[in-house]
Design a protein around this motif. Structure first.
Motif, PDB file in Angstrom:
ATOM      1  N   THR A  77      -1.759  -6.467   0.667  1.00 39.15           N
ATOM      2  CA  THR A  77      -2.945  -6.184   1.462  1.00 39.15           C
ATOM      3  C   THR A  77      -2.722  -6.716   2.861  1.00 39.15           C
ATOM      4  OG1 THR A  77      -5.336  -6.590   1.705  1.00 39.15           O
ATOM      5  CG2 THR A  77      -4.035  -8.344   0.703  1.00 39.15           C
ATOM      6  N   ASP A  78      -3.374  -6.114   3.843  1.00 39.41           N
ATOM      7  CA  ASP A  78      -3.270  -6.591   5.223  1.00 39.41           C
ATOM      8  C   ASP A  78      -4.324  -7.631   5.567  1.00 39.41           C
ATOM      9  OD1 ASP A  78      -1.089  -5.013   5.865  1.00 39.41           O
ATOM     10  OD2 ASP A  78      -2.334  -3.311   6.476  1.00 39.41           O
ATOM     11  N   VAL A  79      -5.225  -7.939   4.645  1.00 33.93           N
ATOM     12  CA  VAL A  79      -6.346  -8.832   4.930  1.00 33.93           C
ATOM     13  C   VAL A  79      -5.881 -10.173   5.490  1.00 33.93           C
ATOM     14  CG1 VAL A  79      -8.095 -10.277   3.806  1.00 33.93           C
ATOM     15  CG2 VAL A  79      -8.066  -7.824   3.404  1.00 33.93           C
ATOM     16  N   ALA A 213      -9.543   3.526 -10.096  1.00 31.87           N
ATOM     17  CA  ALA A 213      -8.213   3.875 -10.595  1.00 31.87           C
ATOM     18  C   ALA A 213      -7.275   4.196  -9.435  1.00 31.87           C
ATOM     19  CB  ALA A 213      -8.311   5.061 -11.540  1.00 31.87           C
ATOM     20  N   ALA A 214      -7.796   4.826  -8.382  1.00 27.37           N
ATOM     21  CA  ALA A 214      -6.966   5.153  -7.224  1.00 27.37           C
ATOM     22  C   ALA A 214      -6.491   3.878  -6.532  1.00 27.37           C
ATOM     23  CB  ALA A 214      -7.749   6.022  -6.246  1.00 27.37           C
ATOM     24  N   GLN A 215      -7.381   2.914  -6.405  1.00 26.65           N
ATOM     25  CA  GLN A 215      -6.995   1.640  -5.787  1.00 26.65           C
ATOM     26  C   GLN A 215      -6.007   0.887  -6.670  1.00 26.65           C
ATOM     27  OE1 GLN A 215      -7.592   1.863  -2.649  1.00 26.65           O
ATOM     28  NE2 GLN A 215      -8.900   0.097  -2.321  1.00 26.65           N
ATOM     29  N   LYS A 222       2.274  -0.583  -3.992  1.00 22.45           N
ATOM     30  CA  LYS A 222       2.638  -1.584  -2.996  1.00 22.45           C
ATOM     31  C   LYS A 222       3.324  -2.787  -3.643  1.00 22.45           C
ATOM     32  CE  LYS A 222      -0.711  -0.449   0.586  1.00 22.45           C
ATOM     33  NZ  LYS A 222      -1.740  -0.979   1.509  1.00 22.45           N
ATOM     34  N   LEU A 223       2.904  -3.123  -4.830  1.00 19.31           N
ATOM     35  CA  LEU A 223       3.492  -4.265  -5.529  1.00 19.31           C
ATOM     36  C   LEU A 223       4.923  -3.986  -5.951  1.00 19.31           C
ATOM     37  CD1 LEU A 223       2.965  -7.102  -6.833  1.00 19.31           C
ATOM     38  CD2 LEU A 223       2.331  -5.857  -8.914  1.00 19.31           C
ATOM     39  N   GLY A 224       5.161  -2.747  -6.378  1.00 18.41           N
ATOM     40  CA  GLY A 224       6.485  -2.392  -6.882  1.00 18.41           C
ATOM     41  C   GLY A 224       6.535  -2.531  -8.394  1.00 18.41           C
ATOM     42  N   PRO A 225       7.676  -2.221  -9.004  1.00 16.07           N
ATOM     43  CA  PRO A 225       7.801  -2.277 -10.459  1.00 16.07           C
ATOM     44  C   PRO A 225       7.457  -3.660 -10.989  1.00 16.07           C
ATOM     45  CG  PRO A 225       9.716  -1.206  -9.479  1.00 16.07           C
ATOM     46  CD  PRO A 225       8.934  -1.798  -8.357  1.00 16.07           C
ATOM     47  N   ILE A 226       6.806  -3.672 -12.131  1.00 17.40           N
ATOM     48  CA  ILE A 226       6.379  -4.947 -12.694  1.00 17.40           C
ATOM     49  C   ILE A 226       7.562  -5.839 -13.032  1.00 17.40           C
ATOM     50  CG2 ILE A 226       6.311  -4.331 -15.152  1.00 17.40           C
ATOM     51  CD1 ILE A 226       3.511  -6.160 -13.228  1.00 17.40           C
ATOM     52  N   HIS A 227       8.737  -5.217 -13.272  1.00 16.31           N
ATOM     53  CA  HIS A 227       9.895  -6.044 -13.592  1.00 16.31           C
ATOM     54  C   HIS A 227      10.419  -6.800 -12.373  1.00 16.31           C
ATOM     55  CE1 HIS A 227      12.026  -2.166 -12.563  1.00 16.31           C
ATOM     56  NE2 HIS A 227      12.687  -3.036 -11.812  1.00 16.31           N
ATOM     57  N   ASN A 228       9.893  -6.476 -11.188  1.00 17.32           N
ATOM     58  CA  ASN A 228      10.286  -7.214  -9.990  1.00 17.32           C
ATOM     59  C   ASN A 228       9.581  -8.567  -9.882  1.00 17.32           C
ATOM     60  OD1 ASN A 228      12.009  -5.225  -9.144  1.00 17.32           O
ATOM     61  ND2 ASN A 228      10.540  -4.258  -7.766  1.00 17.32           N
ATOM     62  N   PHE A 299      -8.375  -6.461  -2.051  1.00 18.10           N
ATOM     63  CA  PHE A 299      -7.576  -5.233  -2.026  1.00 18.10           C
ATOM     64  C   PHE A 299      -8.459  -3.994  -2.054  1.00 18.10           C
ATOM     65  CE2 PHE A 299      -5.049  -1.731  -3.613  1.00 18.10           C
ATOM     66  CZ  PHE A 299      -3.884  -1.865  -2.882  1.00 18.10           C
ATOM     67  N   GLU A 300      -9.487  -3.974  -2.878  1.00 20.35           N
ATOM     68  CA  GLU A 300     -10.298  -2.764  -3.040  1.00 20.35           C
ATOM     69  C   GLU A 300     -11.281  -2.551  -1.890  1.00 20.35           C
ATOM     70  OE1 GLU A 300     -10.921  -1.098  -7.068  1.00 20.35           O
ATOM     71  OE2 GLU A 300     -11.245  -3.201  -7.624  1.00 20.35           O
ATOM     72  N   GLU A 301     -11.772  -3.615  -1.281  1.00 21.12           N
ATOM     73  CA  GLU A 301     -12.683  -3.489  -0.139  1.00 21.12           C
ATOM     74  C   GLU A 301     -12.203  -4.411   0.987  1.00 21.12           C
ATOM     75  OE1 GLU A 301     -17.050  -2.978  -1.128  1.00 21.12           O
ATOM     76  OE2 GLU A 301     -16.341  -3.732  -3.067  1.00 21.12           O
ATOM     77  N   PRO A 302     -11.017  -4.134   1.516  1.00 18.52           N
ATOM     78  CA  PRO A 302     -10.411  -5.072   2.472  1.00 18.52           C
ATOM     79  C   PRO A 302     -11.197  -5.234   3.772  1.00 18.52           C
ATOM     80  CG  PRO A 302      -9.162  -3.017   2.378  1.00 18.52           C
ATOM     81  CD  PRO A 302     -10.148  -2.981   1.245  1.00 18.52           C
TER      82      PRO A 302
END
Length: 317
Positions: A77-79, A213-215, A222-228, A299-302
């Motif tokens: 997030t850019d917050v 669900a879209a958020q 943005k997070l990337g694969p969970i294995h990261n 994240f959802e309402e930055p």
């Protein structure tokens, strides 16, 4: 982030490893200052990350959730970078997670040890007073710290905080996602929880934390694969079990610093009742509900999150 109470047997998900997004630029086109470092203590060298320059504005020290997570889950997030246009914003990793490894053999994994680490971080960075922002489980940790060191807390932000007593925390997963929770419980439990199983359970848990669900999908993109991400379930379990014995509720009436309580209206991980109870118990505390958010309003309402937090930070004490 949060009290990430997973449905898998170890009970807690853990450390999200080194995720960094692009840093914003200042109005002049200059890159936003960014720094990483270590604060040495007897038991662990505490890894920290800051962005923004030191200024006359009070620094914002963000305490992430978990327990057993690094601060990386907060970064898609850019917050925080926007808030850092006016002040220094500081993250750190709790002992045994992220950049705060290794921990000395035999060192405790307790809430008291984490409070001591937070005080060591403040001293090491040379900060007389800070604004503390505790996210999810980090809310309990900041309450514990503020109870022990109120003289160093200028203001307190409790963001979807786990409250002052984990035993009074209200989860709504079973009531709202019965099919998901039933499927998790029906899975055969292996003798040893593998890394893959831990990551899968963590992903399932994260899926339940969003209003939109879209958020949710954007967050994972943005997070990337969970294995990261790096998992530290043993840290999470040990700290969670210890923290479950603490009750700081009687301390709340003695808080004399301005306090802001934030909560997503549709947070199933920490029901808004917890935020409401905190606001009622802390003298003069203000509460803001985010009507289109789950556990991650930052994240959802930055835009709203930044405005609400910035106005609180800028208001005279």
């Amino acid at each position: 982030m949060q009290l990430f109470r997973m449905t898998w047997r170890a009970g807690y998900a853990a450390a999200l490893g080194g995720l960094l997004l692009g840093w914003p630029t200042l109005a002049t086109g200059q890159a936003l200052p960014h720094q990483t470092g270590k604060i040495p203590t007897e038991q662990v060298a505490l890894g920290y990350e800051t962005f923004g320059a030191s200024s006359s504005a009070l620094p914002l020290l963000v305490v992430n959730g978990g327990p057993g997570l690094s601060h990386a889950y907060l970064l898609p997030t850019d917050v925080w970078k926007q808030l850092a246009q006016k002040r220094r914003v500081i993250f750190y990793d709790q002992r045994g997670t992220g950049a705060s490894k290794p921990v000395q053999a035999g060192a405790p994994q307790t809430l008291a040890a984490q409070v001591a680490d937070l005080e060591a971080l403040r001293k090491g960075l040379g900060l007389a007073k800070v604004v503390l922002l505790g996210d999810s489980y980090g809310g309990l940790l900041t309450i514990a710290y503020a109870s022990a060191y109120p003289e160093h807390v200028a203001k307190l932000v409790l963001s979807n905080a786990a409250g002052s007593n984990l035993n009074t925390l209200v989860h709504l997963f079973d009531q709202v996602f019965p099919e998901t929770m039933a499927a998790e419980r029906q899975q055969k439990q292996p003798a040893v929880v593998t890394q893959a199983a831990a990551e899968a359970s963590m992903r399932t848990h994260f899926n339940l934390l969003f209003y939109s669900a879209a958020q949710r999908d954007l967050y994972f993109k943005k997070l990337g694969p969970i294995h990261n991400v790096g998992l530290e379930p043993a840290v999470g379990q040990a700290v969670g079990e210890d923290a479950g014995k603490a009750d700081f509720t009687p301390k709340l009436a003695g808080f004399r610093f301005p306090t802001l309580v934030l909560t997503g209206r549709y947070d199933m991980n920490v029901a808004p009742l917890t935020a409401w109870r905190l606001q009622q118990a802390i003298p003069g505390a203000k509460i803001v509900f985010f009507e289109q958010s789950g556990h991650f309003p930052w994240f959802e309402e930055p835009a709203k999150y930044r405005t609400v937090v910035e106005q609180f930070l800028d208001a005279p004490r």
